[in-house]
Design a protein around this motif. Sequence first.
Motif, PDB file in Angstrom:
ATOM      1  N   TYR A  17      42.457  42.976  41.931  1.00 22.50           N
ATOM      2  CA  TYR A  17      42.495  41.586  42.121  1.00 22.50           C
ATOM      3  C   TYR A  17      43.774  40.975  42.323  1.00 22.50           C
ATOM      4  O   TYR A  17      44.829  41.749  41.782  1.00 22.50           O
ATOM      5  CB  TYR A  17      42.089  41.156  40.827  1.00 22.50           C
ATOM      6  CG  TYR A  17      41.909  39.691  40.493  1.00 22.50           C
ATOM      7  CD1 TYR A  17      40.922  38.997  41.133  1.00 22.50           C
ATOM      8  CD2 TYR A  17      43.140  38.865  40.112  1.00 22.50           C
ATOM      9  CE1 TYR A  17      41.079  37.511  41.074  1.00 22.50           C
ATOM     10  CE2 TYR A  17      42.947  37.384  40.034  1.00 22.50           C
ATOM     11  CZ  TYR A  17      42.046  36.733  40.545  1.00 22.50           C
ATOM     12  OH  TYR A  17      41.960  35.396  40.565  1.00 22.50           O
ATOM     13  N   ASN A  97      36.754  37.107  32.849  1.00 28.07           N
ATOM     14  CA  ASN A  97      36.765  38.555  33.519  1.00 28.07           C
ATOM     15  C   ASN A  97      36.306  39.499  32.704  1.00 28.07           C
ATOM     16  O   ASN A  97      35.499  40.418  33.034  1.00 28.07           O
ATOM     17  CB  ASN A  97      38.256  38.610  34.172  1.00 28.07           C
ATOM     18  CG  ASN A  97      38.520  37.857  35.318  1.00 28.07           C
ATOM     19  OD1 ASN A  97      37.698  36.752  35.551  1.00 28.07           O
ATOM     20  ND2 ASN A  97      39.455  38.287  36.270  1.00 28.07           N
ATOM     21  N   ALA A 123      35.795  39.323  40.955  1.00 30.50           N
ATOM     22  CA  ALA A 123      35.585  39.690  39.829  1.00 30.50           C
ATOM     23  C   ALA A 123      34.135  40.591  39.589  1.00 30.50           C
ATOM     24  O   ALA A 123      34.040  41.360  38.645  1.00 30.50           O
ATOM     25  CB  ALA A 123      35.755  38.979  38.407  1.00 30.50           C
ATOM     26  N   ILE A 126      34.343  43.874  41.332  1.00 35.51           N
ATOM     27  CA  ILE A 126      35.340  44.923  40.548  1.00 35.51           C
ATOM     28  C   ILE A 126      34.598  45.489  39.138  1.00 35.51           C
ATOM     29  O   ILE A 126      34.822  46.530  38.933  1.00 35.51           O
ATOM     30  CB  ILE A 126      36.598  43.827  40.101  1.00 35.51           C
ATOM     31  CG1 ILE A 126      37.513  43.614  41.233  1.00 35.51           C
ATOM     32  CG2 ILE A 126      37.416  44.750  39.031  1.00 35.51           C
ATOM     33  CD1 ILE A 126      38.567  42.794  41.122  1.00 35.51           C
TER      34      ILE A 126
END
Length: 377
Positions: A17, A97, A123, A126
Amino acid sequence: MNYSELVRPDVLNQPIYEPGKPIEYVAREYGLEAASILKLASNENPLGPSPLGLEAAQRALREAHLYPDGGCTRLREALAQKFELAANQFIITNGSNEFMTLLCQAFCGPGDEAVMGAQSFIAFKIGVLLAGAKPVEVPMPDMRHDLDALADAVTERTKLVYLPCPNNPTGDCHSLAAIEALIDRLPDHVIFCFDEAYAEYSDDAPDLRPLIAAGKKVVCCRTFSKIYGLAAFRIGYGYGAPELMALLNRVRAPFNVNAIAQAAAIAALSDHEHVARAKAVNHAGMHQLTQGFEALGLEYRAEGGNFVLLKVENPAQMFDSFQQQGIIVRPLKPYLLAQYIRVTIGTETQNTRLLKCLEATLHEGMSNSPPDERPSK
């Protein structure tokens, strides 16, 4: 052997990120005073933190020697009262997150899939990759989530379907009826995750609580980082069925949210004046910026949230030019939107400064172009 040879192979392919550049970094790089830097890159509240939240955080500092309430009991009770739900329907996380990560840790693993828009909040991807699962990125025509395409992408391996409203960075949102239709198409083995990070900026944000009450596999998440202005405290939350929250708590780290952040969040929930002012400033600022972009003949997207997507001919050059003048915006190449920059909506004064900088940069680019390459009016 080096560390790269010892690490899990999938970690080497994990996307990182990329946050907006810090104010101090830009000031140092360009020889500017930090106080003169205008950061419009990370969708932060230009009014600052909730005053009630800040006061509560300062009081809580006096007990910083004590461990926080690991269950965030008072905050969950305050949220339960606000949303008219039960306290055991909430989980408090270190920013939204962490909620995304916990959801993937609990329900995704190798061989599983999670469906999301190709330009959704990064996010999501990820968290899925970190769990060893596969993100299925569905194309977004005209930078909008195609809800039918999301449903069509679901297979027997799908565990999660993500939808933000509005989406960061494209700003697109959908009606409650359209979202309900999507959820009705999802099979029983799929959990629908609804990201409401910017919901407080809207007068008619979709409310999925009735679907949760009806037993649909729906979970929602929000943050205190945006309209409440508590981004530095890193505190968010999710809500859904009590059984789901209990499972997420099994993968949540002990004391994941500090006491100072909890105190600030509890107080901020009752800071109605700050929320109303932030919402009004954002509404006026969106109108100011979009009017300014139209006057400059620029293409933009401004559907929801506290940001605007701006299309420019040379985003990298524009980004550098802004930084030289002490303004930080967000390039969007990681989102496959290389021709765009994202601009956080600021106060009237901040927006005026941005528009003047933009106009000067555009005119400078025109004056440096050969005559036959300059755009006609």
